[in-house]
Motif scaffolding. Structure first.
Motif, PDB file in Angstrom:
ATOM      1  N   GLY A 385       0.809  -1.212   0.000  1.00 19.26           N
ATOM      2  CA  GLY A 385       0.000   0.000   0.000  1.00 19.26           C
ATOM      3  C   GLY A 385       0.839   1.256   0.000  1.00 19.26           C
ATOM      4  N   LEU A 386       1.875   1.306   0.854  1.00 17.64           N
ATOM      5  CA  LEU A 386       2.757   2.474   0.904  1.00 17.64           C
ATOM      6  C   LEU A 386       3.483   2.658  -0.425  1.00 17.64           C
ATOM      7  N   ALA A 387       3.887   1.553  -1.049  1.00 18.60           N
ATOM      8  CA  ALA A 387       4.568   1.648  -2.347  1.00 18.60           C
ATOM      9  C   ALA A 387       3.663   2.296  -3.383  1.00 18.60           C
ATOM     10  N   PHE A 388       2.415   1.881  -3.435  1.00 17.55           N
ATOM     11  CA  PHE A 388       1.491   2.445  -4.421  1.00 17.55           C
ATOM     12  C   PHE A 388       1.132   3.895  -4.088  1.00 17.55           C
ATOM     13  N   VAL A 389       1.068   4.226  -2.800  1.00 18.36           N
ATOM     14  CA  VAL A 389       0.830   5.623  -2.422  1.00 18.36           C
ATOM     15  C   VAL A 389       1.959   6.503  -2.941  1.00 18.36           C
ATOM     16  N   THR A 390       3.208   6.080  -2.692  1.00 22.90           N
ATOM     17  CA  THR A 390       4.366   6.872  -3.090  1.00 22.90           C
ATOM     18  C   THR A 390       4.492   6.982  -4.605  1.00 22.90           C
TER      19      THR A 390
END
Length: 533
Positions: A385-390
């Motif tokens: 999730g954090l990867a896709f947010v960034t």
């Protein structure tokens, strides 16, 4: 003339047989190069989370990264996580293997009922299990509470593969050992247990990865792990450096677990080679252990399945008819079904090129591409999730918090669940049928759709069902990536329970269980089918 005609027919048939016997591979529907390109693109897409972690670690700078990683808070989280894994995994192994042995190798009364009952807790999400236990014992918190809830939630991950393995083991070795004078316990520890090595290491790895990824169950009992700390950092500082460094430590921990599991498999052979029918196992009589065994399994089932169901219904009755407002739970149900269906379909479609390449054109290249997906799927949902947010904010801001990004995250997280099934289906679809269709003038795409795809469809449907189950119960990536106004059963349950509105959360918990139960039974039946039962 008749003789000449017969000779020509025999000659033509002989030539066709000789040509078919050369093992000519069927032409793929879009060409090997196109399928290879698609598989490479999928593999690169799957490595986005690892690339994110590597990029953020490098961008932070060596001195800052060292300061953030080697600090007391990280040491505390690391100790909590290690203790959770060290205590929970062995207990799950004992319960899973012990339950499988009782069901498959003893004269346990009602063994068919117990076989299903021991798999049933998998239908209850861990955060719903935690919600029920907090309702029963509000003072629950800390490491031992985490071990209790995690064990009751995840021991079926060991039980299902162990029972399937026991079901397909040839009991002739056990019978030979018994004939040499070994007692039942010696036979179990010296003969049966070593043959369960792969099932145990695989199940233990699944339990460990679930422990690293779980957020809701541990947040509810106020037990800090890397996942809960990362979520707290994200909520307070959005995409802060401290949270990214915690994610890098968590990813490193996951990769270590994968390497340990690969090394622990060993190189021993477990397959049976030879003709003849497999002997029927001699089931041991329990005698005076019958009642204790029944009571132990009953207690385990009640704690893992009965108690959560009891408290879900208790809160539903306490809330009355008012908690069943269609304006609230119906949109959540419909959106969950929508995301689950679209996500499952997208995952199966994405998995086909890589599965086709691995089965029809196996090589080190296809194995490496496939491995990239398994590595990514082992990462916790919060890291994905954090990867896709960034990535979405920095590269394509317009797609941030859209349904497409959320579906893409689901595909990455659960692709192996579909990939394993599709591979199995393709392996059981004879390529000779595809060759025959093409030899009759059918285009490669037409023969693929009419022959290979039809034969693979049941296995692909099974994979889609498993992906659907995972999406229904997914929480962390959905919390991070869902568009504004999105309400799924998991997020609505979490919103209500976080506000201590346990009655309001109960309908969402019940609906998740009802959606998960058929998929859990399908998973159990698939494992028994593989076992040849």
């Amino acid at each position: 003339m008749t003789t000449d005609l017969s000779a020509r027919v025999r000659s033509t048939t002989s030539e066709s047989t000789t040509t078919a016997g050369r093992g000519t591979r069927p032409r793929p529907p879009f060409g090997v190069s196109v399928i290879s390109i698609l598989a490479v693109l999928i593999a690169l897409f799957a490595l986005v989370p690892l690339g994110y972690v590597a990029f953020m670690t490098g961008a932070t700078g060596w001195s800052t990264a060292v300061a953030l990683i080697f600090r007391p808070r990280v040491g505390e989280l690391l100790l909590n996580t290690i203790m959770l894994v060290v205590f929970t995994v062995p207990i799950c192994l004992v319960l899973g293997v012990g339950g499988a042995w009782l069901v498959e190798r003893t004269k346990l009364r009602g063994h068919r009922w117990w076989a299903v009952a021991l798999a049933a807790p998998l239908a209850i999400p861990a955060f719903v299990n935690s919600y029920a236990w907090v309702s029963a014992v509000p003072s629950l918190e800390g490491i031992w509470s985490g071990v209790l809830i995690a064990t009751l939630s995840y021991f079926p991950l060991v039980y299902i593969p162990a029972a399937a393995t026991l079901g397909r083991l040839d009991p002739a070795i056990e019978q030979s050992a018994a004939s040499l004078g070994l007692g039942p316990w010696a036979v179990f520890f010296r003969v049966v247990l070593p043959q369960l090595r792969i099932a145990m290491t695989g199940g233990g790895l699944l339990v460990s990865l679930h422990l690293l990824a779980e957020y809701g169950a541990f947040a509810m009992i106020r037990f800090d792990t890397f996942t809960t700390a990362i979520m707290t950092q994200f909520q307070s500082t959005f995409n802060g450096t401290a949270g990214n460094m915690l994610a890098s430590v968590l990813v490193f921990f996951c990769l270590i677990l994968l390497l340990v599991e690969v090394r622990s498999r060993g190189t021993a052979r477990y397959a049976r080679v030879g003709s003849g029918a497999q002997a029927r196992p001699t089931k041991l009589a329990l005698h005076h252990y019958q009642i204790p065994s029944q009571l132990a399994l009953l207690a385990l089932t009640l704690l893992a399945f009965g108690l959560p169901i009891l408290f879900v219904f208790r809160w539903i009755f306490a809330g009355g008819a008012g908690i069943w407002s269609a304006d609230e739970f119906l949109p959540a149900l419909l959106q969950t079904l929508g995301y689950g269906t679209v996500g499952a379909a997208a995952t199966v479609v994405v998995g086909f090129p890589m599965a086709y390449l691995a089965v029809r054109h196996p090589s080190w290249f296809s194995k490496m591409l496939e491995l990239s997906n398994y590595i990514t799927s082992s990462l916790p949902g919060i890291v994905v999730g954090l990867a896709f947010v960034t990535v979405s904010i920095r590269l394509v801001p317009g797609i941030y918090q859209t349904s497409g990004v959320l579906i893409a995250a689901y595909v990455l997280l659960f692709l192996p669940r579909a990939l394993v099934n599709i591979r199995s289906g393709l392996a059981q679809a004879p390529k000779e049928l595809d060759e025959a269709a093409q030899s009759l003038g059918k285009a490669p795409l037409v023969s693929f759709l009419k022959v290979t795809l039809r034969l693979t469809a049941p296995a692909a449907a099974g994979g889609a069902a498993l992906v659907f189950l995972a999406i229904v119960n997914e929480l962390t990536a959905t919390l991070l990536l869902s568009p504004n106004g999105t309400h799924t059963l998991a997020t609505e349950f979490w919103s209500k329970s976080s506000e201590i509105d346990y009655s309001g959360a109960a309908p969402y918990a019940l609906l998740m269980i009802l959606l998960s139960a058929p998929m859990t039974y399908l998973l159990f039946q698939q494992s028994k089918k593989v076992a040849g039962q």
